[in-house]
Design an enzyme around this catalytic site. Sequence first.
Site, PDB file in Angstrom:
ATOM      1  N   TYR A 145      -1.412   4.594  -2.523  1.00 58.60           N
ATOM      2  CA  TYR A 145      -1.150   4.097  -1.168  1.00 58.60           C
ATOM      3  C   TYR A 145      -2.461   4.058  -0.398  1.00 58.60           C
ATOM      4  O   TYR A 145      -3.207   5.037  -0.368  1.00 58.60           O
ATOM      5  CB  TYR A 145      -0.156   5.002  -0.435  1.00 58.60           C
ATOM      6  CG  TYR A 145       0.150   4.525   0.979  1.00 58.60           C
ATOM      7  CD1 TYR A 145       0.825   3.323   1.194  1.00 58.60           C
ATOM      8  CD2 TYR A 145      -0.254   5.263   2.086  1.00 58.60           C
ATOM      9  CE1 TYR A 145       1.095   2.873   2.480  1.00 58.60           C
ATOM     10  CE2 TYR A 145       0.019   4.819   3.384  1.00 58.60           C
ATOM     11  CZ  TYR A 145       0.689   3.630   3.575  1.00 58.60           C
ATOM     12  OH  TYR A 145       0.954   3.183   4.845  1.00 58.60           O
ATOM     13  N   ASP A 241     -10.605   6.143  -1.554  1.00 60.24           N
ATOM     14  CA  ASP A 241      -9.776   6.310  -0.368  1.00 60.24           C
ATOM     15  C   ASP A 241      -9.512   7.805  -0.214  1.00 60.24           C
ATOM     16  O   ASP A 241      -8.640   8.367  -0.867  1.00 60.24           O
ATOM     17  CB  ASP A 241      -8.468   5.529  -0.526  1.00 60.24           C
ATOM     18  CG  ASP A 241      -7.552   5.719   0.682  1.00 60.24           C
ATOM     19  OD1 ASP A 241      -7.875   6.559   1.543  1.00 60.24           O
ATOM     20  OD2 ASP A 241      -6.517   5.023   0.747  1.00 60.24           O
ATOM     21  N   LYS A 269      -6.923  10.831   8.898  1.00 57.75           N
ATOM     22  CA  LYS A 269      -6.219  12.103   9.009  1.00 57.75           C
ATOM     23  C   LYS A 269      -7.106  13.234   9.572  1.00 57.75           C
ATOM     24  O   LYS A 269      -7.333  13.261  10.762  1.00 57.75           O
ATOM     25  CB  LYS A 269      -5.558  12.443   7.670  1.00 57.75           C
ATOM     26  CG  LYS A 269      -4.524  11.341   7.319  1.00 57.75           C
ATOM     27  CD  LYS A 269      -3.568  11.651   6.200  1.00 57.75           C
ATOM     28  CE  LYS A 269      -2.455  10.613   6.186  1.00 57.75           C
ATOM     29  NZ  LYS A 269      -2.412   9.724   5.046  1.00 57.75           N
TER      30      LYS A 269
END
Length: 433
Positions: A145, A241, A269
């Site tokens: 993702y 990522d 995040k």
Amino acid sequence: MSNIKQSVKHFKQAQQIIPGGVNSPVRAFKGVGGTPRFFDHAKGAYVTDVDGNTYIDYVGSWGPMILGHAHDAVIKGIQETAEKGVSFGAPCVLEIDLAQTVIDMVPSIDVVRFVSSGSEATMSALRLARGFTGRDKILKFDGGYHGHADGLLVKAGSGAATFGEPDSAGVPADYAKLTLTAPFQDLAEVKRLFAENKGEIACIIVEPIPGNTGVLDLYSNGFLQALRELCTAEGALLIFDEVMCGFRVSSGGAQKLFNITPDLTCLGKIIGGGLPVGAYGGREDIMRKISPDGPVYQAGTLSGNPLAMRAGLETLSRLQDDAFYADLEVKSKRLFEGLLAGCKAAGVPATGNRFGSMFTIFFTELEQITCGSDVSKHCDLPFFGKFFNEMLNEGIYLAPSQYEATFVSAAHSDEDINNTIAAAARVLTKLTA
Ligand SMILES: *Cc1c(COP(=O)(O)O)cnc(C)c1O
């Protein structure tokens, strides 16, 4: 069963005016059943819902809250900064401070650009990789993702997988065609795709520690190292990522832990300490292609927002010393092993993967979960749903999907960990009785 009247009421209201009653799909509890709790406040390791139930929280806002909720220094920093104005749309010194901090911490980053979310970071990094290489195709992995940008919503892991929708409606087929996918660990397939699309693949984008199909291990068998070599040989960029694992598994992310150097890195995040921040950065010659230095356009009204920069700075400045991660490692290992031992004692088949303070326990007969389809084909998802809801009743807030990670924060005490292991033992015994 705890009283959740207020959450039930609010969820009904929310569903009438917000799709699914939530602003991000996995919050809706679709994978596990039951009513999402509406939270009123959070502090340290705990979240409290609108009915006054308090939970030990292992979601941590899906990763950012590595210091625990409402950390005093982060809150004070945000307050001080807010007094001076919340957005300028012009440069501020906090942007330089956070940029320098990120560059000092993450080995492969020489130059960095801030955006407002992880999704924005990945889609911008892809545009840059395409602009730099002059190639259109990208390669990602099934179950990886990377945010919700069009070309990345192909075999995209947790959110989509939880709902059995591997691809999103509204993504043009012509667009998705530029996204090649391979299973995790399948180096032969990656090589075949490079051969079939000779000179056309701009980059590989990969979570060096996948966390969106449950936590997976791509390192131990040399897969990540092989991707690095392949990209170099093929003139493609390797994009890590690290939106989830960056600053989570070490002060320099997975790339520092594994000593592998990507060309570009995406962050999110933790970098915003709970405020909306993302970033992408890497080699100087690549990063200089970004506007206004170069021809690759990317912009943002709230990018580099002072509140977000300050929250990020206050958070990252507390992650510099190795003792921080050593402490987190001890706690996380104890919890992970305690939960697996609880499964064993109750006769529940389970296995797991863990890196530092992120892990997933999979309910499965398999000895090892190695790729996304292992989860969908071989994990007992209905059992996960029951386990999740029983844990919630015990006051333990886990991520509401088998495809997600559990996060331990610095605020979790030994007692919290003990209580969680004990609660899991009770729940597992009950579910197998
Ligand atoms: C969460 C996540 C994203 C998306 O970040 P958002 O801030 O939700 O847009 C991208 N990549 C990975 C690996 C993530 O875990």
